[in-house]
Write a protein that holds these residues in place. Structure first.
Motif, PDB file in Angstrom:
ATOM      1  N   GLY A  33       0.788  -1.228   0.000  1.00 21.65           N
ATOM      2  CA  GLY A  33       0.000   0.000   0.000  1.00 21.65           C
ATOM      3  C   GLY A  33       0.818   1.273   0.000  1.00 21.65           C
ATOM      4  N   SER A  34       1.872   1.318   0.828  1.00 20.26           N
ATOM      5  CA  SER A  34       2.639   2.572   0.914  1.00 20.26           C
ATOM      6  C   SER A  34       3.391   2.869  -0.394  1.00 20.26           C
ATOM      7  CB  SER A  34       3.610   2.536   2.097  1.00 20.26           C
ATOM      8  OG  SER A  34       4.535   1.488   1.944  1.00 20.26           O
ATOM      9  N   LYS A  35       3.951   1.838  -1.017  1.00 16.16           N
ATOM     10  CA  LYS A  35       4.656   2.062  -2.292  1.00 16.16           C
ATOM     11  C   LYS A  35       3.677   2.470  -3.391  1.00 16.16           C
ATOM     12  CE  LYS A  35       8.553  -0.997  -1.493  1.00 16.16           C
ATOM     13  NZ  LYS A  35       9.233  -2.224  -1.871  1.00 16.16           N
ATOM     14  N   LEU A  36       2.538   1.801  -3.441  1.00 11.83           N
ATOM     15  CA  LEU A  36       1.551   2.116  -4.476  1.00 11.83           C
ATOM     16  C   LEU A  36       0.915   3.480  -4.230  1.00 11.83           C
ATOM     17  CD1 LEU A  36      -0.051  -1.417  -4.910  1.00 11.83           C
ATOM     18  CD2 LEU A  36       1.614  -0.280  -6.414  1.00 11.83           C
ATOM     19  N   TYR A  37       0.750   3.840  -2.956  1.00  8.49           N
ATOM     20  CA  TYR A  37       0.253   5.182  -2.627  1.00  8.49           C
ATOM     21  C   TYR A  37       1.239   6.239  -3.120  1.00  8.49           C
ATOM     22  CZ  TYR A  37      -0.862   9.314   0.132  1.00  8.49           C
ATOM     23  OH  TYR A  37      -1.142  10.603   0.525  1.00  8.49           O
ATOM     24  N   GLY A  38       2.523   5.987  -2.922  1.00  4.69           N
ATOM     25  CA  GLY A  38       3.551   6.917  -3.403  1.00  4.69           C
ATOM     26  C   GLY A  38       3.482   7.107  -4.908  1.00  4.69           C
ATOM     27  N   LEU A  41       0.406   9.208  -5.645  1.00  2.44           N
ATOM     28  CA  LEU A  41       0.655  10.594  -5.237  1.00  2.44           C
ATOM     29  C   LEU A  41       1.514  11.327  -6.265  1.00  2.44           C
ATOM     30  CD1 LEU A  41       0.264  12.764  -3.090  1.00  2.44           C
ATOM     31  CD2 LEU A  41       2.262  11.839  -1.893  1.00  2.44           C
ATOM     32  N   ARG A  42       2.503  10.638  -6.825  1.00  3.02           N
ATOM     33  CA  ARG A  42       3.343  11.267  -7.862  1.00  3.02           C
ATOM     34  C   ARG A  42       2.512  11.623  -9.098  1.00  3.02           C
ATOM     35  NH1 ARG A  42       7.060   7.609  -6.011  1.00  3.02           N
ATOM     36  NH2 ARG A  42       6.775   6.137  -7.712  1.00  3.02           N
ATOM     37  N   VAL A  43       1.512  10.823  -9.419  1.00  6.13           N
ATOM     38  CA  VAL A  43       0.712  11.077 -10.621  1.00  6.13           C
ATOM     39  C   VAL A  43      -0.342  12.150 -10.379  1.00  6.13           C
ATOM     40  CG1 VAL A  43      -0.851  10.059 -12.322  1.00  6.13           C
ATOM     41  CG2 VAL A  43       1.107   8.745 -11.510  1.00  6.13           C
ATOM     42  N   VAL A  44      -1.069  12.085  -9.258  1.00  5.41           N
ATOM     43  CA  VAL A  44      -2.189  13.009  -9.045  1.00  5.41           C
ATOM     44  C   VAL A  44      -1.828  14.228  -8.196  1.00  5.41           C
ATOM     45  CG1 VAL A  44      -3.953  11.248  -9.379  1.00  5.41           C
ATOM     46  CG2 VAL A  44      -3.148  11.747  -7.070  1.00  5.41           C
ATOM     47  N   SER A  45      -0.702  14.202  -7.502  1.00  2.00           N
ATOM     48  CA  SER A  45      -0.179  15.343  -6.729  1.00  2.00           C
ATOM     49  C   SER A  45      -1.100  15.840  -5.627  1.00  2.00           C
ATOM     50  CB  SER A  45       0.159  16.515  -7.662  1.00  2.00           C
ATOM     51  OG  SER A  45       1.091  16.117  -8.621  1.00  2.00           O
ATOM     52  N   SER A  46      -1.915  14.980  -5.074  1.00  2.00           N
ATOM     53  CA  SER A  46      -2.799  15.357  -3.972  1.00  2.00           C
ATOM     54  C   SER A  46      -2.987  14.137  -3.087  1.00  2.00           C
ATOM     55  CB  SER A  46      -4.151  15.831  -4.507  1.00  2.00           C
ATOM     56  OG  SER A  46      -5.130  15.793  -3.488  1.00  2.00           O
ATOM     57  N   ARG A  47      -2.759  14.310  -1.801  1.00  2.00           N
ATOM     58  CA  ARG A  47      -2.876  13.178  -0.874  1.00  2.00           C
ATOM     59  C   ARG A  47      -4.284  12.576  -0.887  1.00  2.00           C
ATOM     60  NH1 ARG A  47       1.460  12.527   2.362  1.00  2.00           N
ATOM     61  NH2 ARG A  47       2.932  14.250   2.514  1.00  2.00           N
ATOM     62  N   GLU A  51      -5.292   8.809  -2.239  1.00  2.67           N
ATOM     63  CA  GLU A  51      -5.992   7.801  -1.443  1.00  2.67           C
ATOM     64  C   GLU A  51      -7.168   7.223  -2.233  1.00  2.67           C
ATOM     65  OE1 GLU A  51      -7.043   9.712   2.223  1.00  2.67           O
ATOM     66  OE2 GLU A  51      -4.951   9.886   2.864  1.00  2.67           O
ATOM     67  N   ASP A  52      -7.917   8.104  -2.907  1.00  8.95           N
ATOM     68  CA  ASP A  52      -9.040   7.637  -3.732  1.00  8.95           C
ATOM     69  C   ASP A  52      -8.556   6.723  -4.850  1.00  8.95           C
ATOM     70  OD1 ASP A  52     -10.725   9.146  -2.161  1.00  8.95           O
ATOM     71  OD2 ASP A  52     -10.876  10.806  -3.600  1.00  8.95           O
ATOM     72  N   VAL A  53      -7.468   7.121  -5.499  1.00  7.48           N
ATOM     73  CA  VAL A  53      -6.907   6.321  -6.590  1.00  7.48           C
ATOM     74  C   VAL A  53      -6.468   4.958  -6.055  1.00  7.48           C
ATOM     75  CG1 VAL A  53      -4.896   6.123  -8.112  1.00  7.48           C
ATOM     76  CG2 VAL A  53      -6.229   8.248  -8.064  1.00  7.48           C
ATOM     77  N   LEU A  54      -5.804   4.957  -4.915  1.00 12.56           N
ATOM     78  CA  LEU A  54      -5.332   3.696  -4.335  1.00 12.56           C
ATOM     79  C   LEU A  54      -6.511   2.781  -3.999  1.00 12.56           C
ATOM     80  CD1 LEU A  54      -2.749   2.212  -3.493  1.00 12.56           C
ATOM     81  CD2 LEU A  54      -3.084   3.133  -1.198  1.00 12.56           C
ATOM     82  N   GLN A  55      -7.576   3.351  -3.466  1.00 11.54           N
ATOM     83  CA  GLN A  55      -8.761   2.545  -3.160  1.00 11.54           C
ATOM     84  C   GLN A  55      -9.338   1.944  -4.439  1.00 11.54           C
ATOM     85  OE1 GLN A  55     -11.893   4.621  -1.126  1.00 11.54           O
ATOM     86  NE2 GLN A  55     -13.210   2.838  -1.073  1.00 11.54           N
ATOM     87  N   GLU A  56      -9.463   2.753  -5.480  1.00 14.03           N
ATOM     88  CA  GLU A  56      -9.960   2.231  -6.766  1.00 14.03           C
ATOM     89  C   GLU A  56      -9.051   1.124  -7.290  1.00 14.03           C
ATOM     90  OE1 GLU A  56     -10.911   4.950  -9.930  1.00 14.03           O
ATOM     91  OE2 GLU A  56     -11.648   6.437  -8.500  1.00 14.03           O
ATOM     92  N   MET A  76       4.595  -6.439  -8.402  1.00 14.44           N
ATOM     93  CA  MET A  76       4.607  -4.994  -8.125  1.00 14.44           C
ATOM     94  C   MET A  76       4.472  -4.194  -9.410  1.00 14.44           C
ATOM     95  SD  MET A  76       4.431  -4.021  -5.029  1.00 14.44           S
ATOM     96  CE  MET A  76       4.869  -2.297  -5.131  1.00 14.44           C
ATOM     97  N   ALA A  77       5.077  -4.649 -10.486  1.00 22.64           N
ATOM     98  CA  ALA A  77       4.956  -3.948 -11.768  1.00 22.64           C
ATOM     99  C   ALA A  77       3.514  -4.010 -12.254  1.00 22.64           C
ATOM    100  CB  ALA A  77       5.893  -4.555 -12.806  1.00 22.64           C
ATOM    101  N   TRP A  78       2.881  -5.166 -12.121  1.00 25.59           N
ATOM    102  CA  TRP A  78       1.490  -5.332 -12.537  1.00 25.59           C
ATOM    103  C   TRP A  78       0.576  -4.411 -11.733  1.00 25.59           C
ATOM    104  CZ3 TRP A  78      -2.832  -7.761 -10.046  1.00 25.59           C
ATOM    105  CH2 TRP A  78      -3.921  -8.041 -10.891  1.00 25.59           C
ATOM    106  N   MET A  79       0.767  -4.391 -10.413  1.00 23.44           N
ATOM    107  CA  MET A  79      -0.060  -3.534  -9.563  1.00 23.44           C
ATOM    108  C   MET A  79       0.253  -2.059  -9.822  1.00 23.44           C
ATOM    109  SD  MET A  79      -0.383  -5.656  -5.985  1.00 23.44           S
ATOM    110  CE  MET A  79       1.377  -5.852  -5.759  1.00 23.44           C
ATOM    111  N   GLY A  80       1.519  -1.757 -10.111  1.00 22.57           N
ATOM    112  CA  GLY A  80       1.902  -0.387 -10.427  1.00 22.57           C
ATOM    113  C   GLY A  80       1.202   0.118 -11.682  1.00 22.57           C
TER     114      GLY A  80
END
Length: 191
Positions: A33-38, A41-47, A51-56, A76-80
């Motif tokens: 979760g923390s790596k995928l959240y990062g 965050l790099r793509v959408v630039s808003s915490r 979080e919404d993107v990670l949930q989706e 990890m590449a697939w989930m990324g």
């Protein structure tokens, strides 16, 4: 699972998730979760949006875990790729909603303000309009005034408004459209 390599551990979790094992999804989230959240965050630039993107993304992983093939990519590449795709989809939806809101505001302003170059008459008229706008806003129904104000003063999209106000998206769009029509009519009587 402690003796497994990280990839092997993730592959095993994905296999369990494909069988709808909720505990495996929680474990996968805890591990990644923390790596995928990062990444989100790099793509959408808003915490909040990340979080919404990670949930989706995790909902998507839950749905399509059975499609994962270890022979094609590391887990990890697939989930990324899933997270990045959800983030880009989010940005496209947001840009589309903002374009709709911006076009509505541009239309309303172009109907009530004339001319491109500022001259004394334009300045005086703009001042009258600026004074009249709060009065015209007060004439709106309270809910219409709220959605129009939030949309334009706080720069919220239709979707964000619907979520924040816990209203159906169609209702928010209708209230904004009707509110803008009433504002347009009211502001036309000022000039």
């Amino acid at each position: 699972m402690a003796s497994l390599t990280p990839d092997t551990q993730l592959i095993a979790l994905l296999e369990r998730i494909a069988q709808k094992d909720e505990a495996a999804l929680r474990a996968l989230y805890d591990l990644t979760g923390s790596k995928l959240y990062g990444l989100a965050l790099r793509v959408v630039s808003s915490r909040d949006h990340a979080e919404d993107v990670l949930q989706e993304a995790f909902l998507n992983i839950w749905r399509i875990a059975g499609d994962y093939r270890a022979s094609l990519s590391p887990p990890m590449a697939w989930m990324g790729v899933i997270v990045r795709s959800r983030a880009l989809d989010f940005l496209r939806r947001r840009a589309s909603e903002r374009a709709d809101v911006t076009q509505e505001l541009d239309d309303a302003l172009s109907d009530s303000l004339a001319g491109d170059a500022a001259n004394p008459m334009d300045t005086a008229q703009a001042s009258e309009l600026a004074c009249a706008l709060p009065e015209c806003l007060r004439k709106l129904d309270a809910r219409q005034r709220e959605v129009v104000s939030l949309a334009y003063l706080r720069d919220l999209s239709h979707g964000e408004l619907a979520s924040q106000l816990k209203l159906p998206l169609g209702t928010v769009k209708t209230w904004i459209r009707r509110g803008l029509a009433q504002l347009r009519s009211c502001m036309a009587h000022v000039t």
